[in-house]
Design an enzyme around this catalytic site. Sequence first.
Site, mmCIF file in Angstrom:
data_model
loop_
_atom_site.group_PDB
_atom_site.id
_atom_site.type_symbol
_atom_site.label_atom_id
_atom_site.label_comp_id
_atom_site.label_asym_id
_atom_site.label_seq_id
_atom_site.Cartn_x
_atom_site.Cartn_y
_atom_site.Cartn_z
ATOM 1 C CG HIS A 28 -2.198 -0.654 1.009
ATOM 2 N ND1 HIS A 28 -2.569 -1.813 1.634
ATOM 3 C CD2 HIS A 28 -3.202 -0.326 0.187
ATOM 4 C CE1 HIS A 28 -3.755 -2.164 1.204
ATOM 5 N NE2 HIS A 28 -4.172 -1.284 0.331
ATOM 6 C CD GLU B 287 -1.927 -10.291 -30.079
ATOM 7 O OE1 GLU B 287 -0.935 -9.632 -29.754
ATOM 8 O OE2 GLU B 287 -2.624 -10.916 -29.260
ATOM 9 C CG ASP C 285 2.575 -10.891 -30.649
ATOM 10 O OD1 ASP C 285 3.715 -11.382 -30.802
ATOM 11 O OD2 ASP C 285 1.978 -10.903 -29.550
ATOM 12 C CB CYS D 116 -3.037 -1.989 -26.904
ATOM 13 S SG CYS D 116 -3.183 -3.700 -27.398
HETATM 14 C C1 PEP Z 1 1.215 -6.763 -29.026
HETATM 15 O O1 PEP Z 1 1.483 -7.885 -29.454
HETATM 16 O O2 PEP Z 1 1.345 -5.723 -29.682
HETATM 17 C C2 PEP Z 1 0.712 -6.621 -27.644
HETATM 18 C C3 PEP Z 1 0.253 -5.462 -27.198
HETATM 19 O O3 PEP Z 1 0.788 -7.705 -26.833
HETATM 20 P P1 PEP Z 1 2.156 -8.201 -26.126
HETATM 21 O O4 PEP Z 1 3.201 -7.168 -26.412
HETATM 22 O O5 PEP Z 1 1.854 -8.346 -24.694
HETATM 23 O O6 PEP Z 1 2.373 -9.492 -26.839
HETATM 24 MG MG MG Z 2 0.834 -9.640 -28.388
#
Ligand code: PEP
Ligand code: MG
Length: 538
Positions: A188, A428, A452, A499
């Site tokens: 915490h 991905e 990916d 992302c």
């Molecule tokens: C990605 O593949 O772009 C992704 C966000 O997942 P990770 O990097 O955790 O594989």
């Molecule tokens: Mg990924």
Amino acid sequence: MEKYVGKAAFKGIAIGRIAEMVKADKTVRREHVEDSAAEIARYEAAKAAAISQLQGLYEKALKDVGEAHAEIFEVHQMMLDDEDYNDSVIDLIESQKVNAEFAVAETGDNFAAMFASMEDEYMRGRAADVKDVSERVITNLLGGDGGGNTFTEPVILVADDLAPSETVQLDKEMVLAFVTRQGSTNSHTAILARTMNIPALVQVPIPKEVDGLMGIVDGMTGTIIVEPDEATLAKYQELKEKEAAKKKLLEELKGKESVTKSGRKVHLYGNIGGVGDVGYVKENDGEGIGLFRSEFLYLSDTDYPSEEKQFQAYKQVAELMAGKQVIIRTLDIGADKQIDYFNLEHEENPALGFRAIRICLTREEIFETQLRALLRASAFGNIAIMFPMIISKWEVERALEILNAQKDILRSKGIPFKEDISVGIMIETPAAVLMADELAELVDFFSIGTNDLTQYTCAMDRQNQHLEKFFDAHHPAVLKAIQMTIEAGHRHNTWVGICGELGADPALTETFVKMGIDELSMSPTSILQTRKIIRDMD
Ligand code: PEP
Ligand code: MG
């Protein structure tokens, strides 16, 4: 000049004098007391005072660090009102004819030992809390003031460990950094330090003799430098100034929309690996969480995390984000993320092997546990669920079937969850891009995992440094795949975000906005910089 290295709980640089935390003398002696009734009255008065102090702390924390962090002091008040706890103290005073201080110390130790032996990690963590409240009552009984930590100048505060109550009581203006010899990055206190925006190190083997000496806390490397030489001091002073200047410029963008001059709005979310990272998202004014890599919960454990443990983590993130969207990706292990207790077989081609959704749709009980935890947490905030590494329609259909079965289970038990919880998938793989129209009909959103997607589109191992010559982060095939995904999503009313790391690439922000991207999720420290680029766009 000496260096001591521990773990960074919150980044940043602090330069100043070191002060060792002074703790009040709470030595408790066993004393024989004949008048048990008077001793019980002393206990009741000290307890009442403790409850009112905790109420004061709750109100201070509410103002300084927000509701979610303040709650711990409500929990502490409840602990003091606990019937078993009170019965134990009173019983000891009466049956053993002992003083109240001793009875409280004994009870506190016994309850802490009981919590510490529990299986559930959250409950184990409560051992420190029960000790903390017991010490507060003892301090009141001894007539102490909780230590003498008033400083005349801002200091780097060094302590063995810090209880949440001690942390929040400190004058924020007088603490440049926290350095503790014990503690964990998820305690915490570490969470509070992040929220208070104060650099913090834990597990630093620093001797007590540093009290009063000059120090530099480097929250990037988890290091404290004691009595730095002039060159080191100058280097860190410059770094600190640069950091402050950059921060100040970007600070001005907090609370502002991520919108272009012509009015095109993009949501800027943060990526996190655990509860401890939410502070970074908030500090950088993230509009939500676009990727919670839930596998880190599994990676940091020695056995499958229970439904309850996962529920607590997801709930905490949802509550901390206070109604803002929190997209939690289901377990994505395999390939570069291996976990011993999963006992996965050795594979020749792990990146193309048994990973992510493929594991979840084979060992369904693991998936079911996680989905129930996610659904239960959805009653406490704006949670969305995201499936990784999808290549086929049937995978999404099966995952949704399993999700619906978990909803039925919770419904039959009367456990609340968000019925219309948002569900999305990661794009991905090239297969997912090519199937995007069909997949879009099944889900509410797409999030493009460019890490990916680049690896699979370009047939280029993301881990292999020797391929650098061939690697092009902006490969036109990847950009084309992103464009195709956005268009397919929009044809079916499915919003589309990114992302992967490309989402934070300043050279591509404009391109993505022009392509029609709805959301970009990134490492929280990149959010304000990306907002600036968007706001500068026509
Ligand atoms: C990605 O593949 O772009 C992704 C966000 O997942 P990770 O990097 O955790 O594989
Ligand atoms: Mg990924």
